[in-house]
Design a protein around this motif. Structure first.
Motif, mmCIF file in Angstrom:
data_model
loop_
_atom_site.group_PDB
_atom_site.id
_atom_site.type_symbol
_atom_site.label_atom_id
_atom_site.label_comp_id
_atom_site.label_asym_id
_atom_site.label_seq_id
_atom_site.Cartn_x
_atom_site.Cartn_y
_atom_site.Cartn_z
ATOM 1 N N HIS A 48 -5.006 -2.851 -1.120
ATOM 2 C CA HIS A 48 -5.597 -3.137 -2.426
ATOM 3 C C HIS A 48 -7.116 -3.006 -2.415
ATOM 4 O O HIS A 48 -7.765 -3.343 -1.434
ATOM 5 N N CYS A 52 -7.255 -1.809 -7.900
ATOM 6 C CA CYS A 52 -5.945 -2.480 -7.901
ATOM 7 C C CYS A 52 -5.939 -3.821 -8.634
ATOM 8 O O CYS A 52 -4.880 -4.282 -9.054
ATOM 9 N N ARG A 58 0.862 -3.299 -9.089
ATOM 10 C CA ARG A 58 0.480 -3.901 -7.809
ATOM 11 C C ARG A 58 1.692 -4.577 -7.160
ATOM 12 O O ARG A 58 2.424 -5.323 -7.810
#
Length: 120
Positions: A48, A52, A58
């Motif tokens: 991430h 993100c 996610r």
């Protein structure tokens, strides 16, 4: 700033489309920052990153597939996770090392490439 390896490619092809309005706003802000601060140091990652935070995908299967894209980008660019580059140097590296053949290999299965949004 932490950035996923494959987002180095996406940044050059970004057209203002995305997974959600919040994601598009976030990516647009990050890309604008890069334009204004080409000396900003990026830390390349396979996890991430700054984009993100606003991604509705996610930790989904789509996100897990992105890690494989990150690995392919790192290999094509000759980088390792944790590499640190200025924005301008990272963009130059992508321009020198990524062509349509490499992008097709890296981005296999990506809806944006498959949908014709990216032009290498």
């Amino acid at each position: 700033m932490r950035i996923r390896a494959h987002h180095l490619l996406c940044a050059l092809q970004f057209r203002g489309y995305g997974y959600s309005e919040a994601f598009v706003r976030r990516v647009s802000r990050v890309i604008a920052l890069w334009r204004h601060r080409p000396g900003l140091i990026l830390t390349i990652t396979r996890s991430h990153d700054a984009w993100c935070r606003a991604c509705p995908n996610r930790d989904t299967s789509n996100c897990r597939q992105a890690a494989a894209r990150d690995a392919r980008v790192l290999a094509c660019l000759g980088l390792a996770p944790g590499a640190r580059l200025e924005v301008a140097a990272a963009q130059d590296l992508v321009h020198r090392k990524i062509d349509s053949r490499a992008a097709t290999y890296i981005c296999t299965g990506c809806r944006w490439l498959d949908g014709g949004y990216c032009r290498w």
